[in-house]
Scaffold this motif. Structure first.
Motif: not given
Length: 542
Positions: A382-386, A389-395, A417-420, A436-442
């Motif tokens: 869920g959103e909280r989990i992602i 994870m994003a709050s403690i890791n840059e990637r 989306r949930w990890s910006e 995402m943010n003007g970049k296509t992620l595959k």
């Protein structure tokens, strides 16, 4: 290589009805004369390229993927070389139809879309006769067997005999990506009943209408099957597929040192996930041996990944105890900790001395760099989990591996989306690119098809006697090395599916090298290089 010339005596309608040698309208004028086909075909002579385009035109006309699946299976039944050429030339479009996610629906509806028998069925009433009835199979040189009992099909549960769609699909990928000739492939269903009451009450269900065979009788049936295969097809590799976790581990441990076999859910999934972790390290800059990994799900797939990751960490210099302490597991009841009642044997090594915790608390406490989902539970991330994870890791590295697509722990779009847009994401089934943010992620697809064809091809090429953990570790390393920097920049932790055949070749050569080094190969020629193996492979072009 494909043998394009029909055997002596195969002519006329018998030839046109033989999927192995049929070319339909591509038979030349000379061939029509020699093989007594004059008058049996329209006048025009087509090329295989034109036939391929015609198939794609008809395929794209269909409204639903299950209809496309039915069309492709019908093509495989009447002209297998054309089927495999279509699959290879349009892999990105066709693979999701012949395997996940469409194969999940095909298995659920197997009895309702059944057209023609394919594969071999063994039931409890065949006890004592399995070696004899295998003689009913028309091919004598079987090299590759994929077998299931249908109890845990993808994330869909007990589908009984409907699960035959999985061995059929896996073997299609073996032929396409490893070049194993179709005649050497045997899909097997151990139809030991089903505990799915809805199936047993379905008047169209084609399987044994009884509760599942269990215990000693079940093991005796599988024992007889494995022994019969070893006698009837002494060079065959057995791939166990989609067995419920307790049986998956029991059968793997029972036969891994006695037969040429492996379990794809345990070992194949592990290798493809490990390869993704290796590739992620190139982006995050984290050393593999320093990672902490949290698994959501504690079944055969998740613990299989854990076992191979532990093996790789030990190979990287850690002690087994140090390696296990970097791997944590959680299930629906929270973190697996020492002292928790009811832990399965395969879970106990990963139940650490710690206080119980839910998933969010576990992430905050452990601070893992990698989160791997193998739950079969849609939306488990869920959103909280992602976001945690994003709050403690840059990637943050997020693997949502459950199949089919509808069972994924989260979608690619949600993870990004949930990890910006910072997550490194992989899934078991395909997801479309995300802007995402003007970049296509595959997003990369952590599909076992990156691993098992190469493992099987390498084992057959060197006549391996056993499949070792070292082979899966080497396969993971080769797959990770095949990920280009451009793939990583686009957010993918795996190479494009179009490279699967070349990746399989590289893995096969590496597996053969490991087999020789470990004394597990019988082939006299130790010079098993990529080009040597390539020359062995089935070519569907005519």
């Amino acid at each position: 290589m494909a043998n394009s010339r029909p055997p002596a005596g195969l002519t006329g309608l018998a030839l046109l009805n033989n999927s192995q040698y049929n070319k339909s309208t591509a038979f030349t004028e000379d061939e029509r004369e020699r093989f007594k086909l004059r008058g049996l075909l329209p006048a025009a002579v087509s090329s295989q390229r034109l036939q391929t385009e015609l198939i794609m035109e008809n395929l794209r006309r269909k409204a639903y993927d299950i209809e496309r699946y039915i069309l492709l299976m019908a093509l495989q039944q009447r002209n297998e070389r054309l089927f495999y050429r279509v699959l290879l030339e349009y892999i990105e479009e066709i693979m999701p139809l012949v395997y996940t996610p469409t194969v999940g629906q095909a298995c659920r509806e197997f009895a309702h879309i059944f057209r023609q028998p394919r594969g071999f069925y063994i039931t409890p009433t065949d006890r004592g006769d399995i070696f004899d009835i295998l003689d009913n199979w028309p091919e004598r040189d079987v090299r590759m067997i994929v077998v299931t009992d249908g109890e845990r099909i993808l994330g869909l549960g007990d589908l009984g005999a409907n699960g035959m769609g999985i061995p059929i699909g896996k073997l299609a990928l073996y032929t396409a990506f490893a070049g194993i000739p179709p005649a050497q492939c045997l899909p097997v269903m151990l139809d030991v009943g089903t505990d799915n009451q809805m199936l047993r009450e379905d008047p169209l269900y084609l399987g044994t209408r009884q509760p599942r065979l269990r215990g000693a009788d079940y093991l005796a049936l599988v024992d007889e099957f494995v022994a019969a295969v070893q006698l009837r097809y002494p060079r065959a590799l057995i791939q166990f597929e989609d067995f419920l976790t307790p049986n998956a581990y029991t059968l793997l441990n029972r036969y891994r040192n006695k037969a040429l076999c492996f379990n794809d859910d345990i070992q194949g999934t592990a290798a493809v996930a490990l390869a993704g972790v290796f590739a992620a390290c190139r982006t995050t800059g984290k050393a593999f041996e320093t990672l902490k990994i949290l698994f959501l799900g504690a079944g055969s797939a998740a613990t299989g990944i854990g076992d191979l990751v532990q093996f790789a960490l030990v190979a990287a210099g850690l002690t087994p105890d140090q390696a296990r302490k970097r791997l944590w597991f959680a299930d629906v009841d929270g973190l697996l900790v020492a002292g928790r009642e009811g832990l399965a044997p395969h879970n106990r090594p990963y139940a650490h001395d710690a206080s119980p915790a839910g998933v969010i608390e576990a992430i905050e406490r452990i601070k893992p760099q990698v989160l791997i989902g193998a739950t079969g539970s849609p939306g488990a991330f869920g959103e909280r989990i992602i976001r945690t994870m994003a709050s403690i890791n840059e990637r943050p590295v997020i693997f949502a591996l459950s199949n089919p697509t509808e069972r994924a722990e989260c979608s690619a779009e949600q993870a990004y989306r949930w990890s910006e847009g910072r997550a490194l994401f992989a899934s078991g089934s395909p997801f479309a690119p995300v802007l995402m943010n003007g970049k296509t992620l595959k997003p990369g697809q952590g599909n076992n098809a990156y691993i098992f064809p190469g493992i099987g091809l390498g084992a057959l090429a060197c006549q391996a006697t056993r499949i070792s953990d070292e082979m899966f570790l080497k396969a993971a390393e080769v797959l990770a090395d095949s990920v280009a920097d451009d793939d990583l920049r686009q957010g993918s932790l795996y190479p494009p599916l179009s490279q699967l055949r070349e990746v399989s070749l590289k893995i096969a050569a590496a597996v053969a090298e490991v087999a020789y080094r470990q004394g597990l190969a019988k082939a006299a020629d130790r010079d098993i290089r990529i080009e040597t193996i390539r020359a062995m492979m089935y070519d569907p072009v005519y």
